[in-house]
Design an enzyme around this catalytic site. Sequence first.
Site, mmCIF file in Angstrom:
data_model
loop_
_atom_site.group_PDB
_atom_site.id
_atom_site.type_symbol
_atom_site.label_atom_id
_atom_site.label_comp_id
_atom_site.label_asym_id
_atom_site.label_seq_id
_atom_site.Cartn_x
_atom_site.Cartn_y
_atom_site.Cartn_z
ATOM 1 C CB THR A 202 -0.860 0.045 1.288
ATOM 2 O OG1 THR A 202 -1.687 -1.113 1.311
ATOM 3 C CG2 THR A 202 -1.733 1.280 1.349
ATOM 4 N N GLY A 232 -10.326 -3.669 1.437
ATOM 5 C CA GLY A 232 -9.866 -3.149 2.729
ATOM 6 C C GLY A 232 -10.242 -1.695 2.919
ATOM 7 C CG ASP A 233 -7.464 0.601 5.174
ATOM 8 O OD1 ASP A 233 -7.039 -0.444 4.642
ATOM 9 O OD2 ASP A 233 -6.717 1.520 5.551
ATOM 10 N N GLY A 254 -1.874 -0.854 6.860
ATOM 11 C CA GLY A 254 -1.960 -1.968 7.795
ATOM 12 C C GLY A 254 -3.268 -2.722 7.620
ATOM 13 N N GLY A 256 -6.611 -3.396 7.146
ATOM 14 C CA GLY A 256 -7.702 -2.512 6.754
ATOM 15 C C GLY A 256 -8.980 -2.709 7.532
HETATM 16 C C1 SD4 Z 1 -5.629 -3.145 3.217
HETATM 17 N N1 SD4 Z 1 -4.626 -1.291 4.359
HETATM 18 O O1 SD4 Z 1 -6.038 -3.530 2.130
HETATM 19 C C2 SD4 Z 1 -4.427 -2.219 3.277
HETATM 20 C C3 SD4 Z 1 -3.177 -3.032 3.391
HETATM 21 C C4 SD4 Z 1 -1.925 -2.277 3.737
HETATM 22 O O2 SD4 Z 1 0.388 -2.286 3.913
HETATM 23 O O3 SD4 Z 1 -1.928 -1.136 4.111
HETATM 24 N N2 SD4 Z 1 -0.762 -2.902 3.682
HETATM 25 O O4 SD4 Z 1 -6.136 -3.509 4.280
#
Ligand code: SD4
Length: 343
Positions: A202, A232-233, A254, A256
């Site tokens: 990300t 995800g988020d 992170g 999400g």
């Molecule tokens: C998610 N937040 O799809 C993202 C993943 C991410 O470093 O940030 N990875 O949940």
Amino acid sequence: MVHRRKFIQVSAWGSLGLFFNKQAVGSNINEALKGQPVVISTWDAGLEANKAAWEILGKGGRALDAVEKGVMVTEASRNCCVGLGANPDRDGFVTLDACIMDEFSNCGSVAFLERIKHPVSVARKVMEKTPHVMLVGAGAQQFALAEGFPLEEQKLSPEAEASYQEWLLKSEYRPPVINVENKGHGPFAPARLSNGEWNHDTIGMVAMDTKGNLSGSCTTSGAGFKMRGRVGDSPIIGAGLFVDNEVGACTATGQGEDVIRVAGSHSVVELMRQGLPPEAACKKVIERIVKIKKEKAKNIQVGFLALNKKGIAGAYAIHPGFKYALKNGQQEILMEAKSYFAE
Ligand code: SD4
């Protein structure tokens, strides 16, 4: 609890830069440079992305253009983990999520998008050319094609193919993992690149331009080996990204699911509205997640990165290891955020 903030890498010039080099304290850096254009972005790949954003910001361009162009660099790097070079879902397909938001609270988003190289640019088209905020899946792809985006080959990058084959051996689906080097593997774990470096799936970026306007972008392949259709988020306005031009902007990285649970980026911005500095606002929302997750928080990484209207940046994570890159007229640096479970 002992907290730390590491000043990891500096490319600075001029006396100001040398001063920062010696001081190695993030808050001093931000304090001295407030009011100037600045771009911040998540993880190590942010250094390169910030350079591209600065091409626009440094010439007095608009923050919105900067945050689009910046993360496009990361999306385009085939051996990275953000765009089409990323790890696939459980069924072997790379699906991408992205969003963008400007100083007028215009926003656009795409999710579960396949075979399009630059989801952030599709998100911008959704924002600018449709009455909607979010398009997903086949509809998002159809829209992208209609807007002239090429349909890319459905082929995994060599790195992704190798890790998918390895994952298939066990086909183990373990969502809660730590997003920190050497501490875990699985959906949110960093992947090792062919040059030996680690990278993440990300990138979130926020910027302030010479007019003092804020914009942000966030783009991701989500979690490696995720369930098909999982979002995800990152493409959710208010979770992975939020911009309020009166107050500040925030992006998240992170796990999400746990960012969505607390409307993460929006919560950080609201706390800044109440007067908290960016780092303190990020910390409060991290604490909220830790409180909700209890013991499980030990196995989850979430990091927030925020910028307020004064151009002051701040970040906070659940675990050590969350890095962010900052670039302004004087310097480009990679910082490690403080964290709840500091080492
Ligand atoms: C998610 N937040 O799809 C993202 C993943 C991410 O470093 O940030 N990875 O949940």
